[in-house]
Design a protein around this motif. Structure first.
Motif, PDB file in Angstrom:
ATOM      1  N   GLY A  82     -35.728  10.924 -12.009  1.00 48.07           N
ATOM      2  CA  GLY A  82     -34.747  11.274 -13.034  1.00 48.07           C
ATOM      3  C   GLY A  82     -33.613  10.273 -13.112  1.00 48.07           C
ATOM      4  O   GLY A  82     -33.199   9.860 -14.201  1.00 48.07           O
ATOM      5  N   ASN A  83     -33.115   9.843 -11.952  1.00 46.68           N
ATOM      6  CA  ASN A  83     -32.023   8.879 -11.942  1.00 46.68           C
ATOM      7  C   ASN A  83     -32.491   7.483 -12.350  1.00 46.68           C
ATOM      8  O   ASN A  83     -31.736   6.721 -12.951  1.00 46.68           O
ATOM      9  N   ARG A  84     -33.739   7.151 -12.028  1.00 45.60           N
ATOM     10  CA  ARG A  84     -34.270   5.868 -12.504  1.00 45.60           C
ATOM     11  C   ARG A  84     -34.370   5.870 -14.028  1.00 45.60           C
ATOM     12  O   ARG A  84     -34.115   4.851 -14.678  1.00 45.60           O
ATOM     13  N   GLN A  85     -34.730   7.033 -14.592  1.00 48.67           N
ATOM     14  CA  GLN A  85     -34.777   7.146 -16.051  1.00 48.67           C
ATOM     15  C   GLN A  85     -33.381   6.937 -16.655  1.00 48.67           C
ATOM     16  O   GLN A  85     -33.227   6.305 -17.700  1.00 48.67           O
ATOM     17  N   ARG A  86     -32.374   7.462 -15.974  1.00 53.66           N
ATOM     18  CA  ARG A  86     -30.998   7.291 -16.452  1.00 53.66           C
ATOM     19  C   ARG A  86     -30.577   5.815 -16.410  1.00 53.66           C
ATOM     20  O   ARG A  86     -29.912   5.324 -17.313  1.00 53.66           O
ATOM     21  N   VAL A  87     -30.967   5.129 -15.334  1.00 58.94           N
ATOM     22  CA  VAL A  87     -30.649   3.700 -15.234  1.00 58.94           C
ATOM     23  C   VAL A  87     -31.357   2.929 -16.338  1.00 58.94           C
ATOM     24  O   VAL A  87     -30.779   2.031 -16.967  1.00 58.94           O
ATOM     25  N   SER A  88     -32.611   3.279 -16.597  1.00 54.47           N
ATOM     26  CA  SER A  88     -33.362   2.621 -17.665  1.00 54.47           C
ATOM     27  C   SER A  88     -32.721   2.867 -19.026  1.00 54.47           C
ATOM     28  O   SER A  88     -32.671   1.978 -19.883  1.00 54.47           O
ATOM     29  N   LEU A  89     -32.215   4.087 -19.222  1.00 51.03           N
ATOM     30  CA  LEU A  89     -31.543   4.403 -20.479  1.00 51.03           C
ATOM     31  C   LEU A  89     -30.256   3.600 -20.624  1.00 51.03           C
ATOM     32  O   LEU A  89     -29.945   3.074 -21.699  1.00 51.03           O
ATOM     33  N   ALA A  90     -29.515   3.466 -19.522  1.00 46.39           N
ATOM     34  CA  ALA A  90     -28.298   2.652 -19.543  1.00 46.39           C
ATOM     35  C   ALA A  90     -28.633   1.202 -19.874  1.00 46.39           C
ATOM     36  O   ALA A  90     -27.913   0.537 -20.636  1.00 46.39           O
ATOM     37  N   HIS A  91     -29.723   0.712 -19.322  1.00 45.42           N
ATOM     38  CA  HIS A  91     -30.199  -0.643 -19.623  1.00 45.42           C
ATOM     39  C   HIS A  91     -30.464  -0.784 -21.123  1.00 45.42           C
ATOM     40  O   HIS A  91     -30.023  -1.745 -21.760  1.00 45.42           O
ATOM     41  N   ALA A  92     -31.175   0.188 -21.706  1.00 42.88           N
ATOM     42  CA  ALA A  92     -31.511   0.129 -23.128  1.00 42.88           C
ATOM     43  C   ALA A  92     -30.270   0.174 -24.020  1.00 42.88           C
ATOM     44  O   ALA A  92     -30.269  -0.369 -25.129  1.00 42.88           O
ATOM     45  N   LEU A  93     -29.208   0.815 -23.518  1.00 41.13           N
ATOM     46  CA  LEU A  93     -27.988   0.965 -24.310  1.00 41.13           C
ATOM     47  C   LEU A  93     -26.967  -0.148 -24.072  1.00 41.13           C
ATOM     48  O   LEU A  93     -25.925  -0.185 -24.736  1.00 41.13           O
ATOM     49  N   MET A  94     -27.270  -1.062 -23.165  1.00 45.37           N
ATOM     50  CA  MET A  94     -26.272  -2.043 -22.716  1.00 45.37           C
ATOM     51  C   MET A  94     -25.683  -2.864 -23.864  1.00 45.37           C
ATOM     52  O   MET A  94     -24.474  -3.108 -23.917  1.00 45.37           O
ATOM     53  N   ALA A  95     -26.509  -3.303 -24.789  1.00 46.53           N
ATOM     54  CA  ALA A  95     -26.030  -4.151 -25.884  1.00 46.53           C
ATOM     55  C   ALA A  95     -25.568  -3.334 -27.083  1.00 46.53           C
ATOM     56  O   ALA A  95     -25.381  -3.879 -28.174  1.00 46.53           O
ATOM     57  N   ASP A  96     -25.375  -2.023 -26.864  1.00 44.95           N
ATOM     58  CA  ASP A  96     -24.932  -1.126 -27.939  1.00 44.95           C
ATOM     59  C   ASP A  96     -25.833  -1.236 -29.160  1.00 44.95           C
ATOM     60  O   ASP A  96     -25.374  -1.508 -30.279  1.00 44.95           O
ATOM     61  N   PRO A  97     -27.145  -1.027 -28.988  1.00 49.89           N
ATOM     62  CA  PRO A  97     -28.088  -1.235 -30.092  1.00 49.89           C
ATOM     63  C   PRO A  97     -27.942  -0.194 -31.194  1.00 49.89           C
ATOM     64  O   PRO A  97     -27.581   0.957 -30.932  1.00 49.89           O
ATOM     65  N   GLU A  98     -28.245  -0.602 -32.407  1.00 49.77           N
ATOM     66  CA  GLU A  98     -28.235   0.317 -33.542  1.00 49.77           C
ATOM     67  C   GLU A  98     -29.487   1.184 -33.556  1.00 49.77           C
ATOM     68  O   GLU A  98     -29.504   2.266 -34.132  1.00 49.77           O
ATOM     69  N   ILE A  99     -30.552   0.680 -32.912  1.00 44.57           N
ATOM     70  CA  ILE A  99     -31.845   1.366 -32.884  1.00 44.57           C
ATOM     71  C   ILE A  99     -32.263   1.553 -31.434  1.00 44.57           C
ATOM     72  O   ILE A  99     -32.199   0.613 -30.627  1.00 44.57           O
ATOM     73  N   LEU A 100     -32.688   2.762 -31.086  1.00 48.20           N
ATOM     74  CA  LEU A 100     -33.116   3.052 -29.723  1.00 48.20           C
ATOM     75  C   LEU A 100     -34.528   3.627 -29.762  1.00 48.20           C
ATOM     76  O   LEU A 100     -34.798   4.593 -30.481  1.00 48.20           O
ATOM     77  N   ILE A 101     -35.430   3.025 -28.984  1.00 46.77           N
ATOM     78  CA  ILE A 101     -36.817   3.464 -28.937  1.00 46.77           C
ATOM     79  C   ILE A 101     -37.113   3.931 -27.517  1.00 46.77           C
ATOM     80  O   ILE A 101     -36.992   3.158 -26.558  1.00 46.77           O
ATOM     81  N   LEU A 102     -37.494   5.199 -27.380  1.00 42.65           N
ATOM     82  CA  LEU A 102     -37.685   5.819 -26.068  1.00 42.65           C
ATOM     83  C   LEU A 102     -39.130   6.275 -25.921  1.00 42.65           C
ATOM     84  O   LEU A 102     -39.614   7.094 -26.711  1.00 42.65           O
ATOM     85  N   ASP A 103     -39.808   5.768 -24.908  1.00 44.93           N
ATOM     86  CA  ASP A 103     -41.213   6.126 -24.665  1.00 44.93           C
ATOM     87  C   ASP A 103     -41.280   7.080 -23.474  1.00 44.93           C
ATOM     88  O   ASP A 103     -41.002   6.694 -22.340  1.00 44.93           O
ATOM     89  N   GLU A 104     -41.643   8.337 -23.744  1.00 45.42           N
ATOM     90  CA  GLU A 104     -41.733   9.384 -22.721  1.00 45.42           C
ATOM     91  C   GLU A 104     -40.458   9.442 -21.859  1.00 45.42           C
ATOM     92  O   GLU A 104     -40.509   9.303 -20.631  1.00 45.42           O
ATOM     93  N   PRO A 105     -39.304   9.667 -22.473  1.00 45.89           N
ATOM     94  CA  PRO A 105     -38.034   9.592 -21.729  1.00 45.89           C
ATOM     95  C   PRO A 105     -37.857  10.651 -20.657  1.00 45.89           C
ATOM     96  O   PRO A 105     -37.061  10.456 -19.735  1.00 45.89           O
ATOM     97  N   THR A 106     -38.550  11.794 -20.744  1.00 45.81           N
ATOM     98  CA  THR A 106     -38.367  12.845 -19.740  1.00 45.81           C
ATOM     99  C   THR A 106     -39.609  13.098 -18.903  1.00 45.81           C
ATOM    100  O   THR A 106     -39.692  14.092 -18.199  1.00 45.81           O
ATOM    101  N   SER A 107     -40.567  12.200 -18.968  1.00 43.56           N
ATOM    102  CA  SER A 107     -41.803  12.371 -18.207  1.00 43.56           C
ATOM    103  C   SER A 107     -41.522  12.424 -16.710  1.00 43.56           C
ATOM    104  O   SER A 107     -40.860  11.557 -16.144  1.00 43.56           O
ATOM    105  N   GLY A 108     -42.009  13.477 -16.057  1.00 48.88           N
ATOM    106  CA  GLY A 108     -41.879  13.600 -14.614  1.00 48.88           C
ATOM    107  C   GLY A 108     -40.550  14.124 -14.120  1.00 48.88           C
ATOM    108  O   GLY A 108     -40.318  14.158 -12.901  1.00 48.88           O
ATOM    109  N   LEU A 109     -39.678  14.547 -15.032  1.00 48.44           N
ATOM    110  CA  LEU A 109     -38.369  15.044 -14.613  1.00 48.44           C
ATOM    111  C   LEU A 109     -38.410  16.552 -14.370  1.00 48.44           C
ATOM    112  O   LEU A 109     -39.225  17.268 -14.948  1.00 48.44           O
ATOM    113  N   ASP A 110     -37.474  17.040 -13.520  1.00 49.06           N
ATOM    114  CA  ASP A 110     -37.388  18.482 -13.316  1.00 49.06           C
ATOM    115  C   ASP A 110     -36.614  19.100 -14.486  1.00 49.06           C
ATOM    116  O   ASP A 110     -35.990  18.376 -15.272  1.00 49.06           O
TER     117      ASP A 110
END
Length: 309
Positions: free
Chosen positions: A133-161
């Protein structure tokens, strides 16, 4: 805004994506759905510029991504299902590194993403030691780093509680207020929870593109009524069939019957009256509405006509 116009992608003689067209405006969260091998991942990779379409055109804010790939990619944040994180780095060091890679001031951006993605408790930990779950959060922070106008998420909650799932969904909802977001997932309840629209691809073709509630209304029965009785199916079936608005019956277990309703008929008062007047004990009556899962099965298990909003 994302616009795909008659996009196809071939791998040798195999056509993975076949003449797909859709557009997604800013501020909309869209679920991209389809069975395994349907062409979802290929479509996402073409939108991100990782793959070039064999035919057709992809526009990012009106600009052809093939003609301005660098500028277009700067507007896109991509979170793959298996995030390629550096496990031997501390979370804070990793985010600072990614910020510098994007030419972003880490002193300004990293604390903001730490708060936005709920990373405060793990900033000093090694990425390899984090929960999924926390690795997913880090990955999401990575995707948001450049403040993108478009965000593409592939299975963002897979394997989370369940708690982690709700946290990530809340983040996506907040992000979607100001960005274009595409969520690809096999968890259909997730799409119903966070998306307002679904795009369904099957066999490389677009088979549906519509608001979710509209899709659910247009496939199968809008509403079914499940009754639990104190009598056998045979004793109750003939009585139920005579109630106006009843379309068909399905036996559900030893004492329950699922009743498909025609159109928008409200059958419950007449149904209850008919059962009670015929000495049929009625223990429970519940409404069951058509789900996105029903729609998905209807559109991907048989040849279907494309449905648009």
């Amino acid at each position: 805004m994302i616009e795909l116009s008659h996009v196809s992608r071939n791998f040798g003689d195999f056509r993975a994506v076949n003449d797909v067209s859709f557009s997604i405006p800013t501020g909309q969260i869209v679920g991209l759905l389809g069975p395994n091998g349907a062409g979802k991942t290929t479509t996402m990779r073409m939108i991100t510029g990782y793959l070039a379409p064999s035919e057709g055109q992809i526009l990012i804010d009106g600009v052809d991504i093939s003609k301005a790939p660098v500028e277009s990619k700067k507007k896109i944040g991509y979170m793959p299902e298996s995030a390629p994180l550096y496990g031997d780095m501390i979370v804070e060091d990793y985010l600072v590194y990614i910020a510098k890679m994007h030419g972003v001031n880490p002193d300004e951006k990293v604390p903001v993403l730490c708060q936005e993605c709920g990373l405060k408790e793990v900033m000093s930990k090694n990425i390899a030691d984090l929960s999924r779950g926390n690795r997913q959060r880090v990955s999401l922070a990575h995707a948001l780093m450049a403040d993108p106008e478009i965000l593409i998420l592939d299975e963002p909650t897979s394997g989370l509680d369940p708690n982690q799932v709700e946290d990530v969904r809340a983040i996506i909802r907040e992000i979607g207020k100001t960005r274009t977001v595409i969520v690809s997932t096999h968890i259909l309840s997730e799409v119903e929870t966070i998306c307002s629209r679904a795009i369904i691809i099957s066999g490389g073709k677009l088979v549906a593109d519509s608001p979710i509630e509209e899709l659910k209304e247009r496939f199968g029965h809008k509403v079914s009524v499940k009754v639990t009785l104190g009598s056998s199916y045979e004793d109750a079936a003939e009585i139920i069939k005579k109630v106006p608005g009843v379309d068909s019956l399905t036996k559900s277990g030893d004492s329950s019957i699922l009743i498909s309703v025609s159109g928008n008929e409200e059958i419950r008062p007449a149904l209850a009256k008919a059962l009670v007047s015929n000495n049929i004990d009625l223990y429970e009556m519940t409404i069951q509405r058509n789900s996105l899962e029903d729609v998905f099965h209807a559109l991907t298990s048989t040849d279907s006509t494309k449905v648009e909003a």
